[in-house]
Design a protein around this motif. Structure first.
Motif, PDB file in Angstrom:
ATOM      1  N   ASN A 280       0.823  -1.211   0.000  1.00 59.59           N
ATOM      2  CA  ASN A 280       0.000   0.000   0.000  1.00 59.59           C
ATOM      3  C   ASN A 280       0.856   1.259   0.000  1.00 59.59           C
ATOM      4  O   ASN A 280       0.392   2.328  -0.396  1.00 59.59           O
ATOM      5  N   ASP A 281       2.096   1.116   0.456  1.00 55.28           N
ATOM      6  CA  ASP A 281       3.014   2.258   0.483  1.00 55.28           C
ATOM      7  C   ASP A 281       3.967   2.257  -0.713  1.00 55.28           C
ATOM      8  O   ASP A 281       4.600   3.272  -0.990  1.00 55.28           O
ATOM      9  N   TYR A 282       4.052   1.125  -1.407  1.00 55.11           N
ATOM     10  CA  TYR A 282       5.008   0.975  -2.507  1.00 55.11           C
ATOM     11  C   TYR A 282       4.370   1.140  -3.883  1.00 55.11           C
ATOM     12  O   TYR A 282       4.845   1.921  -4.724  1.00 55.11           O
ATOM     13  N   LEU A 283       3.272   0.445  -4.122  1.00 57.06           N
ATOM     14  CA  LEU A 283       2.683   0.433  -5.467  1.00 57.06           C
ATOM     15  C   LEU A 283       2.162   1.793  -5.916  1.00 57.06           C
ATOM     16  O   LEU A 283       2.257   2.122  -7.112  1.00 57.06           O
ATOM     17  N   PRO A 284       1.610   2.653  -5.030  1.00 62.05           N
ATOM     18  CA  PRO A 284       1.234   3.993  -5.501  1.00 62.05           C
ATOM     19  C   PRO A 284       2.409   4.785  -6.059  1.00 62.05           C
ATOM     20  O   PRO A 284       2.229   5.611  -6.973  1.00 62.05           O
ATOM     21  N   GLN A 285       3.621   4.529  -5.550  1.00 57.81           N
ATOM     22  CA  GLN A 285       4.804   5.232  -6.081  1.00 57.81           C
ATOM     23  C   GLN A 285       5.126   4.731  -7.490  1.00 57.81           C
ATOM     24  O   GLN A 285       5.538   5.505  -8.355  1.00 57.81           O
ATOM     25  N   ILE A 286       4.927   3.436  -7.725  1.00 54.54           N
ATOM     26  CA  ILE A 286       5.129   2.877  -9.060  1.00 54.54           C
ATOM     27  C   ILE A 286       4.115   3.469 -10.035  1.00 54.54           C
ATOM     28  O   ILE A 286       4.454   3.845 -11.165  1.00 54.54           O
ATOM     29  N   GLU A 287       2.860   3.580  -9.593  1.00 56.86           N
ATOM     30  CA  GLU A 287       1.824   4.153 -10.453  1.00 56.86           C
ATOM     31  C   GLU A 287       2.120   5.617 -10.778  1.00 56.86           C
ATOM     32  O   GLU A 287       1.879   6.084 -11.900  1.00 56.86           O
ATOM     33  N   GLU A 288       2.660   6.333  -9.816  1.00 58.95           N
ATOM     34  CA  GLU A 288       2.999   7.742 -10.055  1.00 58.95           C
ATOM     35  C   GLU A 288       4.123   7.865 -11.083  1.00 58.95           C
ATOM     36  O   GLU A 288       4.109   8.754 -11.938  1.00 58.95           O
ATOM     37  N   PHE A 359      14.016   2.761  -0.562  1.00 63.45           N
ATOM     38  CA  PHE A 359      14.077   3.770   0.503  1.00 63.45           C
ATOM     39  C   PHE A 359      12.862   3.576   1.394  1.00 63.45           C
ATOM     40  O   PHE A 359      11.719   3.678   0.950  1.00 63.45           O
ATOM     41  N   TYR A 360      13.127   3.302   2.655  1.00 60.17           N
ATOM     42  CA  TYR A 360      12.060   3.028   3.625  1.00 60.17           C
ATOM     43  C   TYR A 360      12.275   3.937   4.821  1.00 60.17           C
ATOM     44  O   TYR A 360      13.291   3.843   5.517  1.00 60.17           O
ATOM     45  N   ASP A 361      11.314   4.832   5.056  1.00 60.69           N
ATOM     46  CA  ASP A 361      11.424   5.761   6.175  1.00 60.69           C
ATOM     47  C   ASP A 361      10.837   5.137   7.431  1.00 60.69           C
ATOM     48  O   ASP A 361      11.531   4.831   8.392  1.00 60.69           O
ATOM     49  N   PRO A 366       5.616   6.618   2.276  1.00 57.46           N
ATOM     50  CA  PRO A 366       5.911   6.078   0.943  1.00 57.46           C
ATOM     51  C   PRO A 366       7.201   5.261   0.915  1.00 57.46           C
ATOM     52  O   PRO A 366       8.211   5.648   1.515  1.00 57.46           O
ATOM     53  N   ILE A 367       7.153   4.125   0.238  1.00 60.67           N
ATOM     54  CA  ILE A 367       8.332   3.298  -0.010  1.00 60.67           C
ATOM     55  C   ILE A 367       8.751   3.553  -1.458  1.00 60.67           C
ATOM     56  O   ILE A 367       7.991   3.296  -2.381  1.00 60.67           O
ATOM     57  N   LEU A 368       9.962   4.056  -1.630  1.00 65.64           N
ATOM     58  CA  LEU A 368      10.386   4.517  -2.949  1.00 65.64           C
ATOM     59  C   LEU A 368      11.445   3.609  -3.563  1.00 65.64           C
ATOM     60  O   LEU A 368      12.439   3.285  -2.900  1.00 65.64           O
ATOM     61  N   PRO A 369      11.263   3.218  -4.825  1.00 61.40           N
ATOM     62  CA  PRO A 369      12.376   2.586  -5.550  1.00 61.40           C
ATOM     63  C   PRO A 369      13.426   3.649  -5.845  1.00 61.40           C
ATOM     64  O   PRO A 369      13.111   4.841  -5.937  1.00 61.40           O
ATOM     65  N   LEU A 370      14.666   3.229  -5.983  1.00 61.58           N
ATOM     66  CA  LEU A 370      15.758   4.180  -6.178  1.00 61.58           C
ATOM     67  C   LEU A 370      16.056   4.389  -7.659  1.00 61.58           C
ATOM     68  O   LEU A 370      15.847   3.512  -8.488  1.00 61.58           O
ATOM     69  N   GLY A 371      16.553   5.581  -7.984  1.00 64.21           N
ATOM     70  CA  GLY A 371      17.218   5.799  -9.258  1.00 64.21           C
ATOM     71  C   GLY A 371      16.381   6.294 -10.419  1.00 64.21           C
ATOM     72  O   GLY A 371      16.873   6.304 -11.551  1.00 64.21           O
ATOM     73  N   PHE A 372      15.155   6.751 -10.193  1.00 61.48           N
ATOM     74  CA  PHE A 372      14.347   7.238 -11.309  1.00 61.48           C
ATOM     75  C   PHE A 372      14.565   8.734 -11.506  1.00 61.48           C
ATOM     76  O   PHE A 372      14.476   9.518 -10.549  1.00 61.48           O
ATOM     77  N   MET A 373      14.845   9.105 -12.747  1.00 63.44           N
ATOM     78  CA  MET A 373      15.157  10.489 -13.079  1.00 63.44           C
ATOM     79  C   MET A 373      14.375  10.924 -14.309  1.00 63.44           C
ATOM     80  O   MET A 373      13.960  10.081 -15.122  1.00 63.44           O
ATOM     81  N   LYS A 374      14.192  12.214 -14.435  1.00 65.87           N
ATOM     82  CA  LYS A 374      13.560  12.786 -15.626  1.00 65.87           C
ATOM     83  C   LYS A 374      14.587  13.640 -16.350  1.00 65.87           C
ATOM     84  O   LYS A 374      15.281  14.455 -15.734  1.00 65.87           O
TER      85      LYS A 374
END
Length: 380
Positions: A280-288, A359-361, A366-374
């Motif tokens: 629930n904290d990880y997949l919304p970040q993927i969708e974003e 990244f886990y606070d 939110p649980i964030l995967p690393l390394g995504f850039m624009k």
């Protein structure tokens, strides 16, 4: 004909999630870095020597040997000591500080945090390979192919590698240095599928990772071959056919975004059969991140994944998995058995991949995967 052999595009690079490309150094807590509340400082030995002097070197060495907290020791000597007194740089700290004993240091160039051009170029090469999955040059002749054999065969002479014949000589990517932008330290652990636990959070390998994660972008330059130039026509006969993705910045950015989006969609689909609170904290970040990809439609911007962390798919680009022969579950299982060197078959019950570095606070954050850039075109 035109005389300029390369077409240069100046781009701006910004972070969507924390990004880390390491210096190769892992710093130890209480000796090489210290924490104070929500800040972390990298220790400067010269400043410590300035406090202790020559007479304090023995005590300093004993503290190192006994793995004592050098910050606490110095505050006994001088109660007014703060992080700025003994550290070369101080950064915000995100995530719990307890029990984390290592810090992965970020690569720097002339003092500025840096994403090297070689890392950006690697992401581009992976996207190009992924966009040509059925090319015969990408045939996997061995599960652990060495010496970049597959990449060399795709971009250069397939029989005998000759750098002069490689299409990659016409792709040049400069470093992106984040001047005047402080790094931050983020708390990283693994999401790990285990039969004995419902929770995905695996706290066995905690680390602080120094990352670039800022609103302000850096600039970098990308050079692509000018196919109308005299230079290109003079050497075209000895160069391998240039992939379509490397013929223009628009084609390159579309290829990057399509590849990144496919990885994110695969990640989203992978977890559909799992039920864990952390999702629930990880997949919304993927969708974003997928939404960020969808916003890059005109070829003037792209989303890419660079650097450390987040698991095998994101780290390698998983381009080999897209080949037809590896869609056969039995063939894929054979490849995994060889790659894992797992003679006891301990992991056969698990999917691949089963572990991601994130990244886990704290719970419900939110649980964030690393390394995504624009990356965006700033000027042609």
């Amino acid at each position: 004909m035109e005389n300029n052999p390369m077409i240069r595009t100046v781009c701006k690079l910004s972070t969507l999630t924390p990004c880390h490309v390491g210096s190769g150094s892992i710093l130890l807590r209480n000796q090489e870095f210290v924490t104070d509340g929500d800040e972390l400082g990298v220790v400067d030995p010269r400043k410590i020597y300035g406090i202790l002097g020559a007479n304090g070197i023995d005590a300093w060495c004993r503290a190192i040997e006994n793995q004592e907290d050098i910050y606490a020791m110095l505050r006994k000597v001088r109660p007014d000591v703060r992080l700025r007194t003994i550290c070369s740089r101080i950064m915000p700290l995100y995530g719990g500080s307890g029990r984390v004993m290592e810090l992965r240091e970020q690569l720097r160039s002339n003092g500025a945090a840096c994403i090297p051009g070689s890392s950006l170029k690697g992401a581009i090469v992976t996207a190009v390979l992924a966009s040509n999955p059925e090319d015969s040059r990408l045939q996997l002749d061995h599960p652990r192919s060495s010496n970049n054999r597959v990449v060399d065969r795709f971009f250069a002479n397939p029989e005998k590698y000759d750098p002069k014949s490689s299409a990659l000589r016409f792709l040049r990517v400069g470093d992106a240095c984040f001047e005047q932008i402080p790094t931050c330290a983020v708390h990283c652990l693994s999401l790990n599928i285990r039969s004995s636990r419902d929770s995905l959070v695996d706290e066995k390998v905690r680390q602080f990772v120094e990352c670039i994660y800022a609103d302000d972008p850096a600039t970098c330059e990308i050079d692509l071959i000018n196919r109308q130039s005299d230079y290109y026509h003079d050497i075209a006969s000895c160069v391998r056919t240039i992939p379509d993705a490397l013929t223009s910045i628009e084609a390159l950015f579309r290829s990057l975004t399509a590849h990144t989006r496919s990885l994110l969609v695969e990640e989203l689909n992978f977890w559909q059969d799992y039920n864990a609170d952390e999702l629930n904290d990880y997949l919304p970040q993927i969708e974003e991140l997928i939404s960020e990809c969808d916003a890059c439609k005109d070829g003037r911007s792209a989303v890419l994944r660079v650097g450390y962390g987040s698991g095998w798919n994101f780290m390698t680009g998983a381009w080999s998995r897209r080949r037809t022969e590896l869609q056969d579950p039995d063939q894929w299982a054979n490849i995994l058995a060889l790659a894992r060197k797992d003679r006891m078959g301990r992991y056969r019950e698990y999917p691949f991949i089963k572990t991601r570095r994130v990244f886990y606070d704290q719970p419900e954050e939110p649980i964030l995967p690393l390394g995504f850039m624009k990356i965006e075109v700033e000027r042609d």
